[in-house]
Design an enzyme around this catalytic site. Sequence first.
Site, PDB file in Angstrom:
ATOM      1  N   LYS A  40       0.664  -1.547   0.040  1.00 24.74           N
ATOM      2  CA  LYS A  40       0.037  -0.339  -0.120  1.00 24.74           C
ATOM      3  C   LYS A  40       1.080   1.164   0.264  1.00 24.74           C
ATOM      4  O   LYS A  40       0.774   2.184  -0.739  1.00 24.74           O
ATOM      5  CB  LYS A  40      -0.824  -0.057   1.196  1.00 24.74           C
ATOM      6  CG  LYS A  40      -1.773  -1.063   1.001  1.00 24.74           C
ATOM      7  CD  LYS A  40      -2.650  -1.341   2.703  1.00 24.74           C
ATOM      8  CE  LYS A  40      -3.360  -2.354   2.002  1.00 24.74           C
ATOM      9  NZ  LYS A  40      -3.749  -3.313   3.570  1.00 24.74           N
TER      10      LYS A  40
ATOM     11  N   GLN B 194      -4.711  -2.042   9.626  1.00 22.46           N
ATOM     12  CA  GLN B 194      -5.149  -3.597   8.804  1.00 22.46           C
ATOM     13  C   GLN B 194      -5.615  -4.572   9.767  1.00 22.46           C
ATOM     14  O   GLN B 194      -5.188  -4.331  10.769  1.00 22.46           O
ATOM     15  CB  GLN B 194      -3.245  -3.660   8.411  1.00 22.46           C
ATOM     16  CG  GLN B 194      -2.836  -4.413   7.909  1.00 22.46           C
ATOM     17  CD  GLN B 194      -3.765  -5.311   6.567  1.00 22.46           C
ATOM     18  OE1 GLN B 194      -3.682  -3.943   6.054  1.00 22.46           O
ATOM     19  NE2 GLN B 194      -3.879  -5.647   5.924  1.00 22.46           N
TER      20      GLN B 194
ATOM     21  N   ASP C 230     -11.324   2.568   3.718  1.00 25.25           N
ATOM     22  CA  ASP C 230     -11.274   0.889   3.770  1.00 25.25           C
ATOM     23  C   ASP C 230     -12.835   0.534   3.450  1.00 25.25           C
ATOM     24  O   ASP C 230     -13.405  -0.554   2.397  1.00 25.25           O
ATOM     25  CB  ASP C 230     -10.649   0.072   5.108  1.00 25.25           C
ATOM     26  CG  ASP C 230     -10.421  -0.926   4.866  1.00 25.25           C
ATOM     27  OD1 ASP C 230      -9.733  -0.654   3.574  1.00 25.25           O
ATOM     28  OD2 ASP C 230      -9.632  -1.370   5.531  1.00 25.25           O
TER      29      ASP C 230
END
Length: 274
Positions: A34, A78, A101
Amino acid sequence: MPQIGALHEKGITPGLAVVLVGDDSASQVYVGMKARAFAKMELYSETFYLAGNTSQEELLKLIDRLNKDPQFHGILVQLPLPSHLDEMAVIMRIDPDKDADGIHPVSLGKMVLGVDAPLSCTPHGILMLLKYSDIETTGKHVVVVGRSNIVGKPIANLLMQKRPLGNATVTLCHSRTKDLAGICRLADILIVAIGRAGLIDRSYVRDGAVVIDVGVNRVEDASAKRGYRLVGDVNFEDVKDKVAAITPVPGGVGPMTISMLIANTVYLANKMAS
Ligand SMILES: NC(=O)c1ccc[n+]([C@@H]2O[C@H](COP(=O)([O-])OP(=O)(O)OC[C@H]3O[C@@H](n4cnc5c(N)ncnc54)[C@H](OP(=O)(O)O)[C@@H]3O)[C@@H](O)[C@H]2O)c1
């Protein structure tokens, strides 16, 4: 991406804060990918590495700080988090206006209602794969295997909606589904997100189906440099001559997920700037 240029002209660099708790090696790889993708697009990203024994309170404090920091238009925690942490409480602490997200309940609720919001990255990436591969979804029977909050539920919901890249008839399967292979064989488009290496072989796939393999699984491989290789939930070699199209693992859905993280961060930066 023209929106990035337009934001740069206004002196805004879309920024993402990534929070990684613990030292899970797969998560470290994803976070690194990322960060590299953001740097390549001349976007700002910063990863906050927290020890595996970080308390819920410490983690929530960091989220609160990031929520207020104008440098960050998006925040991503995460997953999975270490088991002593309450994942849902952490997700819910993220300001929905910074939900890069697309997994905050506010974003998911808006998605279900068809209201503009950041879409969950992996399902969003799957929609883009279908769009740019000219795969029609209207009137098609889509079978989704897996009912996670980040993949199965949102992609099933998006594909049944009354809009372009929707209008499909969707069946959602999971570990309690009876005759999984029989149901999968009814699919025009089969989307698999279960985390079971190579479980879906040709007996699950009908001739000419489109197969989207979301799974990422490590299998031991003594000949590989790291001692393992990555495979999907679908046995690619077994089904490849039976299908109209199939996504590879690695290299299919994964890179799309990262692209949609970028798209969501730019979307949130634009929203904040307007
Ligand atoms: N490429 C990407 O960007 C990306 C993004 C996200 C996830 N992934 C990968 O996708 C896979 C799934 O992850 P996830 O987080 O969506 O799911 P998850 O939370 O791990 O849940 C797995 C789902 O699969 C179902 N399942 C498990 N074994 C099954 C079986 N034998 N038959 C039918 N259903 C079965 C489970 O059913 P129950 O609900 O009944 O337990 C559950 O709904 C993993 O390999 C993950 O690494 C990849």
